[in-house]
Design a protein around this motif. Structure first.
Motif, PDB file in Angstrom:
ATOM      1  N   ILE A   6       0.832  -1.321  -0.005  1.00 45.66           N
ATOM      2  CA  ILE A   6       0.062  -0.006   0.146  1.00 45.66           C
ATOM      3  C   ILE A   6       0.969   1.452  -0.218  1.00 45.66           C
ATOM      4  N   PHE A   7       0.703   2.307  -0.936  1.00 43.50           N
ATOM      5  CA  PHE A   7       1.380   3.318  -0.814  1.00 43.50           C
ATOM      6  C   PHE A   7       0.305   4.633  -0.737  1.00 43.50           C
ATOM      7  N   SER A   8       0.708   5.485   0.102  1.00 50.02           N
ATOM      8  CA  SER A   8      -0.103   6.646   0.302  1.00 50.02           C
ATOM      9  C   SER A   8       0.939   7.802   0.594  1.00 50.02           C
ATOM     10  N   ALA A   9       0.394   8.912   0.276  1.00 46.23           N
ATOM     11  CA  ALA A   9       1.483  10.293   0.098  1.00 46.23           C
ATOM     12  C   ALA A   9       0.356  11.476  -0.045  1.00 46.23           C
ATOM     13  N   PRO A  10       0.932  12.533   0.417  1.00 47.49           N
ATOM     14  CA  PRO A  10       0.263  13.715   0.036  1.00 47.49           C
ATOM     15  C   PRO A  10       0.535  13.994  -1.530  1.00 47.49           C
ATOM     16  N   SER A  11      -0.226  14.592  -2.294  1.00 46.71           N
ATOM     17  CA  SER A  11      -0.203  15.149  -3.528  1.00 46.71           C
ATOM     18  C   SER A  11       1.105  15.720  -3.891  1.00 46.71           C
ATOM     19  N   GLY A  12       1.972  15.299  -4.702  1.00 43.58           N
ATOM     20  CA  GLY A  12       3.142  16.000  -4.954  1.00 43.58           C
ATOM     21  C   GLY A  12       4.377  15.451  -4.374  1.00 43.58           C
ATOM     22  N   ALA A  13       4.266  14.301  -3.598  1.00 43.89           N
ATOM     23  CA  ALA A  13       5.343  13.914  -2.788  1.00 43.89           C
ATOM     24  C   ALA A  13       6.124  12.953  -3.868  1.00 43.89           C
ATOM     25  N   GLY A  14       5.774  12.350  -4.983  1.00 35.10           N
ATOM     26  CA  GLY A  14       6.373  11.447  -5.708  1.00 35.10           C
ATOM     27  C   GLY A  14       6.019  10.102  -5.649  1.00 35.10           C
ATOM     28  N   LYS A  15       4.924   9.646  -4.986  1.00 34.70           N
ATOM     29  CA  LYS A  15       4.620   8.596  -4.774  1.00 34.70           C
ATOM     30  C   LYS A  15       4.149   7.744  -6.223  1.00 34.70           C
ATOM     31  N   SER A  16       3.578   8.308  -7.079  1.00 39.09           N
ATOM     32  CA  SER A  16       3.105   7.776  -8.344  1.00 39.09           C
ATOM     33  C   SER A  16       4.357   7.483  -9.225  1.00 39.09           C
ATOM     34  N   THR A  17       5.374   8.379  -9.114  1.00 43.93           N
ATOM     35  CA  THR A  17       6.636   8.007  -9.670  1.00 43.93           C
ATOM     36  C   THR A  17       7.244   6.681  -9.292  1.00 43.93           C
ATOM     37  N   PRO A 141      -3.778  28.761  -7.753  1.00 43.57           N
ATOM     38  CA  PRO A 141      -3.337  29.068  -6.560  1.00 43.57           C
ATOM     39  C   PRO A 141      -4.059  28.668  -5.212  1.00 43.57           C
ATOM     40  N   GLN A 142      -5.351  28.909  -5.480  1.00 43.56           N
ATOM     41  CA  GLN A 142      -6.310  28.417  -4.415  1.00 43.56           C
ATOM     42  C   GLN A 142      -6.493  27.053  -4.188  1.00 43.56           C
ATOM     43  N   VAL A 143      -6.247  26.257  -5.408  1.00 46.43           N
ATOM     44  CA  VAL A 143      -6.490  24.704  -5.578  1.00 46.43           C
ATOM     45  C   VAL A 143      -5.161  24.340  -4.748  1.00 46.43           C
ATOM     46  N   ILE A 144      -3.693  24.994  -4.992  1.00 44.87           N
ATOM     47  CA  ILE A 144      -2.636  24.698  -4.474  1.00 44.87           C
ATOM     48  C   ILE A 144      -2.761  24.711  -2.903  1.00 44.87           C
ATOM     49  N   GLU A 145      -3.373  25.926  -2.495  1.00 45.55           N
ATOM     50  CA  GLU A 145      -3.405  25.998  -1.029  1.00 45.55           C
ATOM     51  C   GLU A 145      -4.229  24.857  -0.511  1.00 45.55           C
ATOM     52  N   LYS A 146      -5.325  24.505  -1.100  1.00 45.52           N
ATOM     53  CA  LYS A 146      -6.116  23.262  -0.634  1.00 45.52           C
ATOM     54  C   LYS A 146      -5.480  22.170  -0.304  1.00 45.52           C
ATOM     55  N   ARG A 147      -4.501  21.937  -1.418  1.00 42.05           N
ATOM     56  CA  ARG A 147      -3.709  20.604  -1.570  1.00 42.05           C
ATOM     57  C   ARG A 147      -2.861  20.525  -0.388  1.00 42.05           C
ATOM     58  N   LEU A 148      -2.372  21.977  -0.231  1.00 40.85           N
ATOM     59  CA  LEU A 148      -1.060  21.800   0.912  1.00 40.85           C
ATOM     60  C   LEU A 148      -1.822  21.720   2.240  1.00 40.85           C
ATOM     61  N   ALA A 149      -3.026  22.113   2.413  1.00 41.14           N
ATOM     62  CA  ALA A 149      -3.689  21.956   3.555  1.00 41.14           C
ATOM     63  C   ALA A 149      -4.155  20.528   4.015  1.00 41.14           C
ATOM     64  N   LYS A 150      -4.398  19.876   2.844  1.00 41.57           N
ATOM     65  CA  LYS A 150      -5.056  18.349   2.898  1.00 41.57           C
ATOM     66  C   LYS A 150      -3.676  17.481   3.126  1.00 41.57           C
ATOM     67  N   ALA A 151      -2.506  17.992   2.472  1.00 42.79           N
ATOM     68  CA  ALA A 151      -0.996  17.400   2.506  1.00 42.79           C
ATOM     69  C   ALA A 151      -0.887  17.406   4.226  1.00 42.79           C
ATOM     70  N   GLU A 152      -0.936  18.604   4.897  1.00 41.79           N
ATOM     71  CA  GLU A 152      -0.537  18.347   6.420  1.00 41.79           C
ATOM     72  C   GLU A 152      -1.227  17.588   7.205  1.00 41.79           C
ATOM     73  N   TYR A 153      -2.607  17.395   6.853  1.00 42.72           N
ATOM     74  CA  TYR A 153      -3.364  16.653   7.464  1.00 42.72           C
ATOM     75  C   TYR A 153      -2.866  15.164   7.178  1.00 42.72           C
ATOM     76  N   GLU A 154      -2.739  14.792   5.898  1.00 40.48           N
ATOM     77  CA  GLU A 154      -2.334  13.546   5.575  1.00 40.48           C
ATOM     78  C   GLU A 154      -1.012  13.162   6.200  1.00 40.48           C
ATOM     79  N   MET A 155       0.034  14.291   6.216  1.00 40.23           N
ATOM     80  CA  MET A 155       1.134  13.753   7.055  1.00 40.23           C
ATOM     81  C   MET A 155       1.051  13.296   8.522  1.00 40.23           C
ATOM     82  N   SER A 156      -0.045  13.884   9.086  1.00 39.91           N
ATOM     83  CA  SER A 156      -0.344  13.471  10.348  1.00 39.91           C
ATOM     84  C   SER A 156      -0.651  11.902  10.480  1.00 39.91           C
ATOM     85  N   PHE A 157      -0.762  11.353   9.461  1.00 39.77           N
ATOM     86  CA  PHE A 157      -1.043   9.979   9.702  1.00 39.77           C
ATOM     87  C   PHE A 157       0.293   9.024   9.639  1.00 39.77           C
TER      88      PHE A 157
END
Length: 197
Positions: A6-17, A141-157
């Motif tokens: 199982i692979f999980s990561a915030p968007s942009g972390a390089g997981k799919s690559t 830019p507003q989509v990026i801000e949303k993704r970053l907020a989600k990324a911080e939440y995901e990193m807590s897991f």
């Protein structure tokens, strides 16, 4: 016995690559194609990138208990893993690879226990994530801000995963992932032999 990776990561972390790279290595892996209720984008084909379902078809499958895990990301926008897809890959004697969100990943891990290895790909920092998302040039830019907020939440897991891979150096990260999967999927008798030498 086939295993689940199982692979999980915030968007942009390089997981799919990293996942694409692992599928090309000698690990007997097959990718589990997710189902979604969103429409295909660009050249996407049903059964290749995703299994495309209507929102109603998705809800019917939820009601029938056909999903290993699923999430309603936005109203009527579902993503999920079909049990039939996982069973098909396991029946072929291959190890199943998942590229799914943190909650879904932890749910699959919970269901399969020691038969599953959960890997969290950690970006070097939120700032690096911001730079990668901006460099992609695909989001406002507003989509990026949303993704970053989600990324911080995901990193807590991250601490709930079996392995955390810091992707600050891609070559090193992919080798660490390769070693972790190789060790996990190699029958334990081999591991025992190498330890006793």
């Amino acid at each position: 016995m086939s295993k689940l990776i199982i692979f999980s990561a915030p968007s942009g972390a390089g997981k799919s690559t990293i996942v694409r790279h692992m599928l090309e290595r000698d690990l007997n892996l097959q990718f589990s194609i997710s189902a979604t209720s969103r429409l295909p984008r660009g050249e996407e084909k049903n059964g290749v990138e995703y299994f495309f379902l209507t929102p109603q078809e998705f809800k019917d499958k939820i009601a029938d208990g056909d999903f290993l895990e699923y999430e309603e990301v936005y109203p009527d926008k579902f993503y999920g893993t079909l049990k039939s897809e996982v069973d098909r890959i396991l029946a072929e004697g291959k190890n199943v690879v998942f590229d799914i969100d943190c909650i879904g990943g932890l749910n699959v891990k919970h269901k399969y226990g020691d038969r599953a290895l959960s890997i969290f790909v950690m970006p070097p920092s939120v700032q690096t994530l911001r730079e990668r998302l901006e460099k992609r040039g695909t989001d406002a830019p507003q989509v990026i801000e949303k993704r970053l907020a989600k990324a911080e939440y995901e990193m807590s897991f991250a601490s709930k995963f079996d392995v955390i891979i810091q992707n600050d150096n891609f070559d090193r990260a992919k080798e660490e992932v390769y070693r972790a999967i190789k060790e996990f999927t190699t029958p334990s008798s081999g591991a025992a032999i190498s330890k006793s030498r």
